[in-house]
Motif scaffolding. Structure first.
Motif, PDB file in Angstrom:
ATOM      1  N   THR A   1      -2.154   0.368  -5.176  1.00 57.84           N
ATOM      2  CA  THR A   1      -2.650   0.908  -3.827  1.00 57.84           C
ATOM      3  C   THR A   1      -3.749  -0.205  -3.334  1.00 57.84           C
TER       4      THR A   1
ATOM      5  N   PHE B   1       0.658  -1.131  -0.077  1.00 61.60           N
ATOM      6  CA  PHE B   1      -0.042   0.143   0.047  1.00 61.60           C
ATOM      7  C   PHE B   1       0.626   1.240   0.055  1.00 61.60           C
TER       8      PHE B   1
ATOM      9  N   ILE C   1      -4.211  -2.503  -0.257  1.00 61.12           N
ATOM     10  CA  ILE C   1      -5.557  -2.350   0.551  1.00 61.12           C
ATOM     11  C   ILE C   1      -6.156  -3.856   0.425  1.00 61.12           C
TER      12      ILE C   1
END
Length: 78
Positions: free
Chosen positions: A38, A25, A42
């Motif tokens: 990203t 992340f 997550i």
């Protein structure tokens, strides 16, 4: 004893997956120009939380089953 092994395994797998997810992340958010990295980070963090919660649920369920069996043995003596 058996529950402790499962809980320790869940703890270590969950913690390592969480650290990998946080690293992915942070790399995707601060370093990379691609936004999908990203999202992968997550998702990995969410997976780590899910793994940990399922492990704790399995340990708690097994503990309740063992306690119920002990009570049945205790009441069957009377």
């Amino acid at each position: 004893m058996k529950n402790e092994k499962l809980l320790n395994a869940t703890k270590y797998v969950g913690a390592s997956t969480l650290l990998i997810g946080i690293a992915i992340f942070l790399y995707g958010f601060f370093v990379s120009d691609y936004s999908y990295i990203t999202g992968i980070g997550i998702g990995t963090v969410m997976g780590a939380v899910f793994i940990f919660l399922m492990g704790v649920f399995l340990v708690a369920t097994e503990e309740m089953i063992d306690n119920t069996k002990k009570k049945e043995k205790m009441y069957s003596k009377f």
